[in-house]
Motif scaffolding. Structure first.
Motif, short mmCIF file in Angstrom:
data_model
loop_
_atom_site.label_atom_id
_atom_site.label_comp_id
_atom_site.label_asym_id
_atom_site.label_seq_id
_atom_site.Cartn_x
_atom_site.Cartn_y
_atom_site.Cartn_z
N VAL A 440 1.55 -1.32 -18.36
CA VAL A 440 2.09 -1.18 -17.00
C VAL A 440 1.30 -2.03 -16.01
O VAL A 440 1.45 -1.86 -14.80
CB VAL A 440 2.11 0.29 -16.54
N ARG A 441 0.46 -2.92 -16.50
CA ARG A 441 -0.44 -3.68 -15.61
C ARG A 441 0.35 -4.56 -14.63
O ARG A 441 0.09 -4.56 -13.43
CB ARG A 441 -1.37 -4.55 -16.45
N SER A 442 1.30 -5.30 -15.14
CA SER A 442 2.09 -6.18 -14.28
C SER A 442 2.95 -5.38 -13.30
O SER A 442 3.08 -5.74 -12.13
CB SER A 442 2.97 -7.10 -15.14
N THR A 443 3.51 -4.28 -13.77
CA THR A 443 4.33 -3.42 -12.91
C THR A 443 3.50 -2.86 -11.77
O THR A 443 3.92 -2.89 -10.60
CB THR A 443 4.95 -2.28 -13.72
N CYS A 444 2.33 -2.32 -12.08
CA CYS A 444 1.48 -1.71 -11.05
C CYS A 444 0.97 -2.76 -10.06
O CYS A 444 0.85 -2.48 -8.86
CB CYS A 444 0.32 -0.98 -11.69
N HIS A 445 0.67 -3.96 -10.57
CA HIS A 445 0.27 -5.01 -9.64
C HIS A 445 1.44 -5.37 -8.73
O HIS A 445 1.26 -5.59 -7.52
CB HIS A 445 -0.20 -6.26 -10.40
N GLY A 446 2.65 -5.43 -9.29
CA GLY A 446 3.83 -5.73 -8.48
C GLY A 446 4.07 -4.67 -7.42
O GLY A 446 4.42 -5.00 -6.28
N ILE A 447 3.88 -3.40 -7.77
CA ILE A 447 4.05 -2.32 -6.79
C ILE A 447 3.01 -2.44 -5.68
O ILE A 447 3.32 -2.30 -4.48
CB ILE A 447 3.94 -0.95 -7.49
N SER A 448 1.77 -2.70 -6.06
CA SER A 448 0.70 -2.85 -5.06
C SER A 448 0.97 -4.02 -4.14
O SER A 448 0.83 -3.93 -2.92
CB SER A 448 -0.65 -3.03 -5.77
N ALA A 449 1.38 -5.15 -4.74
CA ALA A 449 1.66 -6.35 -3.94
C ALA A 449 2.87 -6.13 -3.03
O ALA A 449 2.90 -6.60 -1.89
CB ALA A 449 1.90 -7.54 -4.86
N ALA A 450 3.88 -5.41 -3.53
CA ALA A 450 5.07 -5.12 -2.72
C ALA A 450 4.70 -4.26 -1.52
O ALA A 450 5.26 -4.44 -0.42
CB ALA A 450 6.13 -4.43 -3.58
N ALA A 451 3.77 -3.34 -1.71
CA ALA A 451 3.29 -2.55 -0.57
C ALA A 451 2.65 -3.46 0.47
O ALA A 451 2.82 -3.27 1.68
CB ALA A 451 2.28 -1.50 -1.04
N GLY A 452 1.92 -4.48 -0.02
CA GLY A 452 1.35 -5.44 0.90
C GLY A 452 2.41 -6.19 1.68
O GLY A 452 2.29 -6.38 2.89
N LYS A 453 3.46 -6.62 1.00
CA LYS A 453 4.51 -7.36 1.69
C LYS A 453 5.28 -6.45 2.65
O LYS A 453 5.80 -6.92 3.67
CB LYS A 453 5.47 -8.02 0.69
N ALA A 454 5.36 -5.17 2.34
CA ALA A 454 5.94 -4.24 3.31
C ALA A 454 5.08 -4.23 4.58
O ALA A 454 5.60 -4.20 5.70
CB ALA A 454 6.02 -2.84 2.71
N GLY A 455 3.77 -4.30 4.40
CA GLY A 455 2.88 -4.41 5.55
C GLY A 455 3.08 -5.70 6.31
O GLY A 455 3.03 -5.73 7.54
N ALA A 456 3.32 -6.80 5.57
CA ALA A 456 3.57 -8.09 6.23
C ALA A 456 4.85 -8.03 7.06
O ALA A 456 4.91 -8.59 8.16
CB ALA A 456 3.67 -9.19 5.18
N ILE A 457 5.87 -7.34 6.53
CA ILE A 457 7.12 -7.20 7.28
C ILE A 457 6.89 -6.39 8.54
O ILE A 457 7.35 -6.74 9.64
CB ILE A 457 8.20 -6.55 6.39
#
Length: 541
Positions: A440-457
């Motif tokens: 689940v490493r890539s999935t969890c990194h994607g979730i974490s990064a997506a949270a970051g982009k939500a912050g960018a939005i």
């Protein structure tokens, strides 16, 4: 044999000496991040030019500017695409393998960079709509690059220098931001000198020459070049041995891929050791949506998502709207005093200076020190100093906007970028690629990064709202100029303070193997102890 033997063979990767292939992987993955940063941040340089080209009103006392809703869409639509791509490709990277989807993301980036520069339409609204369409899919490809690049680099690297390797990939973001400024500076300078135009106050009709429409298109299309340069190399990258051994359960291919990376002959020994392990009981391989994952890694995922979320509110707000901040403090003259290309030239000059003096050094300080100081303390330090410097800008804001003090403002502002990059902007990218299980490493990194982009939005739309509030306050109540920027700085300081708090949920991963950090070794604690001489035997083969 149990899984322990399967994990022991991966020690060969953990203790392997740094080889040419490691640096090759850094360049291949890093060039993707170079392109990511260039494409995401170059849009902030050209938004004022777009406004002057497409939204100029004849006879208006001020140059044209993008309407607030159009500005929000142009700046934020790529982030929406990036968020979606991070979730989708992060999940797909765990299902199909890292390598299989790695070239898809780069191909999207190449095609959409070119298409963005070719945006068409009979009306300004049509051009902006087309641009936003292609920028969304550009962001979608960029989003996939985050989890895949981080995961691939973490799974290739040895444990001694893993942090520096992943940080070096991410540090290419700094060069991407810097190159965006340099390319814009070069193109706008060339067109400015060749097609001279008066200031808007002197000649409103002639301050934006027709050739300016080529400038922003060339700037956007340049992003396809670095991506195209590494496309072939990405196609030839092997799958990571960790994915093949721990997730795909392919003994022969895992041994072959490890031999290619480590440049040693381990194929035969790999079959002997991995094959029995693959047949072992796999009932303890818990998935993402299970109580076992929640118990072991729920707090970690909360820590990586929240810290990345609050960090990107501050980081992307600063990057996307620094031109407005510089205008507010008087570092860049008013638009009416310049031609359109002169304004673009000055904006790109300011961003290049900030990137060169503040952003880029911060990334490489992280590369040099992350495996010495550790991820946790670098992130804590970064959030702390970002908070301090933001408050240092916001509290005496009237002092910094006074003539003669603006250089001090720019210095403090540059230091916030330095400690963002020598701090959480780097570590939030690195840690999620290390602390979760391979499956689940890539999935969890994607979730974490997506949270970051939500912050960018949130940051991009929030800063736009603050700027509108400033204009309204000046018009309705006579409040001093810059009150919206000052309030924004207070909000960003609060975000950094929250990041400091949530960092306490993130474990230190310095000097540990990926399997030790993620708990994949602990899953087999009830199995008989495996021979500890397997990895050394392989390395000596």
């Amino acid at each position: 044999m149990g899984k322990q033997e399967q994990l022991e063979i991966l020690n060969a990767l953990d203790v392997a000496k740094t080889q040419l292939y490691h640096f090759t992987a850094i360049i291949i993955a890093g060039m993707g991040f170079f392109t990511d940063a260039y494409d995401l941040f170059c849009i902030s340089l050209i938004t004022k030019l777009l406004g002057r080209i497409y939204y100029h009103v004849d006879g208006s006392p001020t140059p044209g500017s993008l309407p607030p809703n159009v500005s929000a869409a142009v700046n934020g639509v790529a982030f929406c695409g990036t968020l979606t791509g991070q979730l989708f490709f992060g999940w797909l990277g765990d299902k199909l393998g890292r390598r299989k989807v790695y070239c898809v993301t780069l191909g999207l980036m190449i095609l959409c960079s070119l298409a963005s520069g070719l945006s068409f339409g009979r009306t300004p609204t049509g051009v902006m709509a087309t641009l936003c369409f292609f920028r969304f899919w550009l962001g979608f490809g960029i989003g996939g690059d985050y989890p895949l690049s981080a995961t691939i680099m973490s799974e290739y690297a040895n444990k001694k220098t893993r942090g520096a390797f992943i940080a070096a990939v991410f540090a290419m973001q700094g060069f991407g931001i810097l190159t965006g400024g340099v390319v814009t500076l070069t193109i706008s300078g060339a067109f400015k000198d060749k097609f001279k135009a008066p200031s808007y106050s002197v000649d409103p009709a002639g301050s934006t020459v027709p050739q300016a429409d080529y400038v922003w298109r060339l700037i956007l299309m340049f992003g396809a070049i670095p991506a195209a340069m590494t496309f072939y190399s990405r196609m030839r990258m092997p799958e990571t041995a960790r994915y093949t051994a721990l997730v795909a359960k392919n003994a022969e291919r895992a041994a072959q891929d490890m031999a290619r990376v480590l440049q040693v002959d381990m194929e035969e020994q790999g079959r002997k050791i991995i094959a029995p392990a693959i047949a072992a009981d796999d009932t303890k391989n818990y998935g993402l949506f299970t109580k076992a994952f929640l118990r072991r890694h729920g707090g970690h995922l909360l820590g990586t998502t929240t810290t990345w979320f609050v960090l990107d509110i501050a980081f992307y707000s600063q990057n996307l709207f620094q031109k407005d901040i510089f205008s507010a403090v008087g570092w860049i003259p008013s638009a009416a005093s310049m031609s359109a290309l002169e304004e673009l030239f000055r904006i790109s000059k300011a961003q290049t200076l900030i990137a060169l003096c503040g952003a880029v050094p911060g990334y490489w300080f992280t590369v040099a020190l992350i495996d010495v100081i550790g991820r946790f303390w670098i992130q804590m330090m970064g959030f702390f100093f970002m908070t301090v410097f933001m408050l240092g800008l916001a509290v005496p804001y009237g002092h910094w906007t006074a003539p003669g003090n603006r250089i001090g403002f720019v210095v403090l502002y540059g230091l916030t970028f330095f400690f963002a990059n020598f701090g959480p902007n780097s570590t939030t990218f690195i840690v999620p690629a290390e602390i979760f299980p391979a499956r689940v490493r890539s999935t969890c990194h994607g979730i974490s990064a997506a949270a970051g982009k939500a912050g960018a939005i949130v940051g991009s739309f929030g800063f736009l709202y603050a700027a509108q509030s400033q204009d309204k306050a000046k018009a309705d109540w006579g409040y001093p100029a810059g009150i919206g920027v000052r309030n924004s700085l207070f909000v960003l300081a609060a975000c950094n303070g929250l990041g400091l708090l949530f960092t306490l949920l993130v474990p230190e991963s310095k000097g540990k193997s990926l399997e030790e950090i993620s708990g994949e070794r602990e899953e087999e604690e009830d199995d008989p102890a495996a021979p500890t001489a397997i990895a050394p035997a392989i390395l000596s083969s």
